[in-house]
Design a protein around this motif. Structure first.
Motif, PDB file in Angstrom:
ATOM      1  N   MET A   1      35.219  53.769  36.221  1.00 56.04           N
ATOM      2  CA  MET A   1      36.558  51.625  36.425  1.00 56.04           C
ATOM      3  C   MET A   1      35.789  50.740  36.917  1.00 56.04           C
ATOM      4  O   MET A   1      35.804  51.225  37.793  1.00 56.04           O
ATOM      5  N   LYS A   2      36.012  49.813  36.209  1.00 61.46           N
ATOM      6  CA  LYS A   2      35.402  48.748  36.897  1.00 61.46           C
ATOM      7  C   LYS A   2      36.692  48.343  37.718  1.00 61.46           C
ATOM      8  O   LYS A   2      38.226  48.886  38.033  1.00 61.46           O
ATOM      9  N   ARG A   3      36.587  48.164  39.158  1.00 66.72           N
ATOM     10  CA  ARG A   3      37.326  47.343  40.616  1.00 66.72           C
ATOM     11  C   ARG A   3      36.920  46.394  40.378  1.00 66.72           C
ATOM     12  O   ARG A   3      36.171  45.290  40.362  1.00 66.72           O
ATOM     13  N   ALA A   4      37.965  45.173  41.071  1.00 68.92           N
ATOM     14  CA  ALA A   4      38.287  43.766  40.921  1.00 68.92           C
ATOM     15  C   ALA A   4      39.472  43.616  42.992  1.00 68.92           C
ATOM     16  O   ALA A   4      40.132  44.602  42.860  1.00 68.92           O
ATOM     17  N   VAL A   5      38.587  42.775  42.969  1.00 72.58           N
ATOM     18  CA  VAL A   5      38.940  42.286  44.163  1.00 72.58           C
ATOM     19  C   VAL A   5      39.402  40.116  43.877  1.00 72.58           C
ATOM     20  O   VAL A   5      38.474  40.019  43.926  1.00 72.58           O
ATOM     21  N   LEU A   6      40.626  40.091  44.231  1.00 73.68           N
ATOM     22  CA  LEU A   6      41.022  38.683  43.523  1.00 73.68           C
ATOM     23  C   LEU A   6      41.743  38.339  45.414  1.00 73.68           C
ATOM     24  O   LEU A   6      42.431  38.419  45.973  1.00 73.68           O
ATOM     25  N   PHE A   7      41.678  36.392  45.048  1.00 76.67           N
ATOM     26  CA  PHE A   7      42.029  35.393  46.124  1.00 76.67           C
ATOM     27  C   PHE A   7      42.201  34.893  46.444  1.00 76.67           C
ATOM     28  O   PHE A   7      42.400  33.934  45.105  1.00 76.67           O
ATOM     29  N   PHE A 161      49.097  36.768  37.516  1.00 79.33           N
ATOM     30  CA  PHE A 161      48.065  37.448  38.000  1.00 79.33           C
ATOM     31  C   PHE A 161      47.422  38.409  36.978  1.00 79.33           C
ATOM     32  O   PHE A 161      46.721  38.221  37.058  1.00 79.33           O
ATOM     33  N   LYS A 162      48.422  38.089  35.789  1.00 77.69           N
ATOM     34  CA  LYS A 162      48.371  39.284  34.847  1.00 77.69           C
ATOM     35  C   LYS A 162      47.001  38.551  34.026  1.00 77.69           C
ATOM     36  O   LYS A 162      46.543  38.893  33.160  1.00 77.69           O
ATOM     37  N   PRO A 172      45.713  46.993  36.767  1.00 71.49           N
ATOM     38  CA  PRO A 172      46.380  46.244  38.041  1.00 71.49           C
ATOM     39  C   PRO A 172      46.564  47.401  39.584  1.00 71.49           C
ATOM     40  O   PRO A 172      45.692  47.066  40.611  1.00 71.49           O
ATOM     41  N   GLU A 173      46.594  48.884  38.938  1.00 67.86           N
ATOM     42  CA  GLU A 173      45.632  49.892  39.841  1.00 67.86           C
ATOM     43  C   GLU A 173      44.221  49.977  40.315  1.00 67.86           C
ATOM     44  O   GLU A 173      43.934  50.683  41.475  1.00 67.86           O
ATOM     45  N   ALA A 191      53.915  43.785  43.198  1.00 61.28           N
ATOM     46  CA  ALA A 191      54.873  44.187  42.488  1.00 61.28           C
ATOM     47  C   ALA A 191      54.703  44.252  40.984  1.00 61.28           C
ATOM     48  O   ALA A 191      55.062  45.344  40.476  1.00 61.28           O
ATOM     49  N   LEU A 192      53.409  44.404  40.881  1.00 59.83           N
ATOM     50  CA  LEU A 192      52.663  44.962  40.235  1.00 59.83           C
ATOM     51  C   LEU A 192      51.778  45.736  38.993  1.00 59.83           C
ATOM     52  O   LEU A 192      51.003  46.129  38.774  1.00 59.83           O
TER      53      LEU A 192
END
Length: 220
Positions: A1-7, A161-162, A172-173, A191-192
């Protein structure tokens, strides 16, 4: 699964405190400012910005809002000829000194990219942000930019965020959001169902991370 970091950007990757960018600018020009008035001046300037930033989708619209922000801040600090100084600040919008990077911001982004994370921005900002990130040499690190003025909604609205998650094709996970605002960043992302890293570069919250390099441990 791809993983992401949002800033988040403001006070996460770019430091916005006026002492870090405006004070050197004024000192170079021998312009006085009453820094004892900073709290009230900054509150008024940021209130002006928040009221209008969602309407600033183009470069020209964004610069007009930054002029209003700068002028309100300068007038609040009692800087002489605030109008002219604000005009000069806007003309220098592409000067990296106006947008100081948080310590270790670049190396953390590079390390995350090296580890294979997909990276995105989720930020309450106007349409100038993509240009600023290019000026700072950060744009190349991000796979998507969810900027409130361009998405049409601002944090803590979950839709911003979505938008980033959908662009990255990551659930999201499998994502972590890094930001400085407890309400707009941390609580909204949690919350998401996203993981979160709370950042505080100014040492106001002991629970928050004071060094961005800690992000590499939190998302490992």
């Amino acid at each position: 699964m791809k993983r992401a970091v949002l800033f988040d950007i403001g006070d996460t990757l770019i430091l916005t405190h006026p002492k870090l960018w405006l004070e050197p600018f004024l000192a170079e020009r021998n312009l006085p400012a009453d820094w004892s008035r900073l709290k009230e001046a900054a509150r008024a300037a940021f209130a002006t910005y928040q009221q209008r930033h969602l309407t600033a989708t183009t470069l020209e619209e964004a610069l007009a809002i930054w002029y209003a922000f700068d002028r309100a801040l300068l007038e609040g600090l009692g800087v002489p000829e605030a109008e002219k100084v604000a005009q000069e600040l806007v003309r220098q919008w592409d000067n990296p000194a106006i947008w100081p990077l948080a310590p270790h911001a670049r190396e953390v982004l590079e390390a995350l990219r090296y580890r294979g994370y997909r990276l995105g921005v989720v930020s309450n900002w106007d349409g100038l942000l993509p240009h600023i990130l290019r000026v700072l040499g950060l744009a190349e690190h991000f796979d998507t930019l969810a900027v409130s003025a361009l998405v049409g909604v601002a944090k803590p609205d979950p839709r911003i965020f979505k938008a980033a998650l959908e662009a990255l094709a990551v659930p999201p996970e499998a994502a972590t959001h890094v930001g400085d605002s407890l309400e707009a960043d941390i609580q909204a992302a949690q919350a998401l169902g996203l993981g979160t890293v709370w950042v505080d570069h100014y040492g106001q919250h002991r629970e928050a991370l004071g060094d961005l390099r800690g992000v590499l441990e939190r998302v490992a």
